[in-house]
Every structure is written in structure tokens, then in C-alpha cells.
Design an enzyme around this catalytic site. Structure first.
Site, PDB file in Angstrom:
ATOM      1  NE  ARG A  45      -3.657  -2.241   2.471  1.00  0.00           N
ATOM      2  CZ  ARG A  45      -3.720  -3.043   3.536  1.00  0.00           C
ATOM      3  NH1 ARG A  45      -3.039  -2.752   4.630  1.00  0.00           N
ATOM      4  NH2 ARG A  45      -4.450  -4.127   3.508  1.00  0.00           N
ATOM      5  NE  ARG A 138     -10.082  -8.627  19.961  1.00  0.00           N
ATOM      6  CZ  ARG A 138      -9.277  -9.637  19.604  1.00  0.00           C
ATOM      7  NH1 ARG A 138      -8.056  -9.716  20.126  1.00  0.00           N
ATOM      8  NH2 ARG A 138      -9.672 -10.557  18.755  1.00  0.00           N
ATOM      9  NE  ARG A 149     -11.154 -13.980  15.604  1.00  0.00           N
ATOM     10  CZ  ARG A 149      -9.997 -13.376  15.352  1.00  0.00           C
ATOM     11  NH1 ARG A 149      -9.154 -13.137  16.319  1.00  0.00           N
ATOM     12  NH2 ARG A 149      -9.683 -13.009  14.137  1.00  0.00           N
TER      13      ARG A 149
HETATM   14  N1  LIG Z   1      -6.102  -9.154  32.233  1.00  0.00           N
HETATM   15  C1  LIG Z   1      -7.088  -8.619  31.505  1.00  0.00           C
HETATM   16  N2  LIG Z   1      -8.196  -8.184  32.117  1.00  0.00           N
HETATM   17  C2  LIG Z   1      -9.229  -7.663  31.397  1.00  0.00           C
HETATM   18  N3  LIG Z   1      -9.241  -7.510  30.052  1.00  0.00           N
HETATM   19  C3  LIG Z   1      -8.139  -7.924  29.387  1.00  0.00           C
HETATM   20  C4  LIG Z   1      -7.024  -8.493  30.067  1.00  0.00           C
HETATM   21  N4  LIG Z   1      -6.082  -8.813  29.136  1.00  0.00           N
HETATM   22  C5  LIG Z   1      -6.603  -8.468  27.940  1.00  0.00           C
HETATM   23  N5  LIG Z   1      -7.835  -7.920  28.069  1.00  0.00           N
HETATM   24  C6  LIG Z   1      -8.736  -7.455  27.000  1.00  0.00           C
HETATM   25  O1  LIG Z   1      -9.161  -8.618  26.297  1.00  0.00           O
HETATM   26  C7  LIG Z   1      -9.263  -8.354  24.891  1.00  0.00           C
HETATM   27  C8  LIG Z   1      -8.406  -9.365  24.140  1.00  0.00           C
HETATM   28  O2  LIG Z   1      -7.033  -9.122  24.382  1.00  0.00           O
HETATM   29  P1  LIG Z   1      -5.940  -9.152  23.211  1.00  0.00           P
HETATM   30  O3  LIG Z   1      -6.454  -8.434  22.026  1.00  0.00           O
HETATM   31  O4  LIG Z   1      -4.658  -8.717  23.813  1.00  0.00           O
HETATM   32  O5  LIG Z   1      -5.909 -10.739  22.913  1.00  0.00           O
HETATM   33  P2  LIG Z   1      -5.013 -11.587  21.899  1.00  0.00           P
HETATM   34  O6  LIG Z   1      -4.652 -12.836  22.611  1.00  0.00           O
HETATM   35  O7  LIG Z   1      -3.897 -10.748  21.396  1.00  0.00           O
HETATM   36  O8  LIG Z   1      -6.039 -11.922  20.722  1.00  0.00           O
HETATM   37  P3  LIG Z   1      -5.762 -12.293  19.168  1.00  0.00           P
HETATM   38  O9  LIG Z   1      -5.084 -13.630  19.168  1.00  0.00           O
HETATM   39  O10 LIG Z   1      -7.153 -12.364  18.598  1.00  0.00           O
HETATM   40  O11 LIG Z   1      -4.934 -11.198  18.586  1.00  0.00           O
HETATM   41  C9  LIG Z   1      -8.831  -6.913  24.680  1.00  0.00           C
HETATM   42  O12 LIG Z   1      -9.981  -6.099  24.558  1.00  0.00           O
HETATM   43  C10 LIG Z   1      -8.041  -6.589  25.960  1.00  0.00           C
HETATM   44  O13 LIG Z   1      -8.100  -5.227  26.274  1.00  0.00           O
END
Ligand SMILES: Nc1ncnc2c1ncn2[C@@H]1O[C@H](COP(=O)(O)OP(=O)(O)OP(=O)(O)O)[C@@H](O)[C@H]1O
Length: 188
Positions: A45, A138, A149
Site C-alpha cells: 500500500r 474487544r 475463535r
Molecule cells: N487481564 C485482563 N483483564 C481484562 N481484560 C483484558 C485483560 N487482558 C486483555 N484484556 C482485553 O481482552 C481483549 C483481548 O485481548 P488481546 O487483544 O490482547 O488478545 P489476543 O490474545 O492478542 O487476541 P488475538 O489472538 O485475537 O490477537 C482486549 O480487549 C483486551 O483489552
């Protein structure tokens, strides 16, 4: 600060908090860690730089390299291939950084067949119910994607529960505690 390995694989169900934890880690230690640069067959892009944002490659070349076993993972989204090569991970280490590899369970199994020799970290949600709440909270996925998921997360959790699958398991209940546990798993 010394780390327990040059490469860390961080895995766990979608929504378990991998990105949240890694974002914090990268902001606390901005020069210690790096992400590998992915390959893609999509066209750049405007403003995207080859070798920085992605390695932009031709489809036939990428197919060949995937067949040769040069990729840890690869997938096709809307007709374009994306993937992480073994060399891209080695490049981060050659650049003097500790590589953080955020991949799914299949990627983990694939890394185990390479000579990369990382430490494996599993980020576990406190429960499926809380995982579901966070995924919905999220607000980045449509209902169908949330359900897909959650279904995939059951397999991820089963794999995580097999002794020896991971070197460390971080239960992401309270974020502060989880982040401290992550640092304990990384730094020696
Ligand atoms: N300890 C926690 N307490 C409350 N909310 C949390 C906590 N950790 C993460 N979250 C929230 O949970 C949601 C999912 O977290 P995140 O996007 O980091 O997950 P991920 O494992 O990276 O997912 P993906 O594999 O889909 O990228 C986000 O909205 C985040 O703000």
C-alpha cells in the site's frame, strides 16, 4: 537484562491477551524485543516499505518456499498469502534483539520442528466465559468470527494443558499479575 532465550513463542486462544501483554512489554523495553517481518503476496500500500512493513514477494516464489519448509506458518486471506519465515525470525536475533513470535497452536507445532529452540509461553484466559466476554468486549469481530475463535480456543486450551507443550503458562486474570508472570518467564 538477560533473557532465558533469544526467541520466545507466545501463544494462546484469540482474546487471551497476547497483544495486550506484548504491547506493555515492548513499551517498557523498547530496544530489547522485536517482531519478525512477515511475507505477503499482496501489493504494497502507499507508504509501505519492502523489508520493513512486509517482505513483499511474488506468489509463485512464496508457494515454492513454503513447499521447501522455509515457513513457520502461512495462510491465505482474501486471495493473498501471508506467512512467517524461519529466516525472518533469525534476522531479528541477528539484529541483536530478542524475537517475540505471536503464533497459534499450529505455528507452535511447526516451530518445534525447526532448530530455532525458543522458549514457549502460553497465555491462558481465566475461563472460557471470561474469554468470551473479552472477545465480545474487544468488539473487533462479528458474531460469527467470535464463535469461530471460541471453538478454536477449546483446542488451544487442550493443547496447552498437555504437559510439556509450553515452558511457562501465564494465567491472564489480573493484568498486572499476568504481566509480572510474563516478565518472570522471560528474564533470568
Ligand atoms: N487481564 C485482563 N483483564 C481484562 N481484560 C483484558 C485483560 N487482558 C486483555 N484484556 C482485553 O481482552 C481483549 C483481548 O485481548 P488481546 O487483544 O490482547 O488478545 P489476543 O490474545 O492478542 O487476541 P488475538 O489472538 O485475537 O490477537 C482486549 O480487549 C483486551 O483489552
Amino acid at each position: 537484562m538477560q533473557t532465558a532465550a533469544k526467541i520466545f513463542v507466545i501463544s494462546g486462544p484469540s482474546g487471551s491477551g497476547k497483544s495486550t501483554l506484548l504491547k506493555r512489554l515492548f513499551s517498557e523495553y523498547p530496544s530489547t524485543f522485536g517482531f519478525s517481518i512477515s511475507h505477503t503476496t499482496r501489493k504494497p500500500r502507499p507508504g509501505e516499505v519492502d523489508g520493513k512493513d512486509y517482505h513483499f514477494v511474488e506468489k509463485e516464489d512464496m508457494i515454492k518456499e513454503v513447499e521447501q519448509g522455509k515457513f513457520i506458518e502461512s495462510a491465505t486471506f482474501s486471495g493473498n498469502m501471508y506467512g512467517t519465515s524461519i529466516k525472518a525470525v533469525e534476522d531479528v536475533v541477528a539484529d541483536g534483539k530478542v524475537c517475540m513470535l505471536d503464533i497459534d497452536m499450529q505455528g507452535v507445532q511447526s516451530v518445534k520442528k525447526t532448530a530455532l529452540n525458543p522458549k514457549y509461553i502460553f497465555v491462558q484466559p481465566p475461563s472460557i466465559e471470561i474469554l468470551e466476554e473479552r472477545l465480545r468486549g474487544r468488539g473487533t469481530e462479528k458474531e460469527e468470527a467470535v464463535l469461530a475463535r471460541l471453538a478454536a480456543s477449546k483446542k488451544e486450551l487442550e493443547y496447552g494443558a498437555i504437559p510439556g507443550s509450553y515452558d511457562s503458562i501465564i494465567i491472564n486474570d489480573d493484568l498486572e499479575n499476568a504481566y509480572n508472570a510474563l516478565k518472570k518467564a522471560i528474564f533470568v
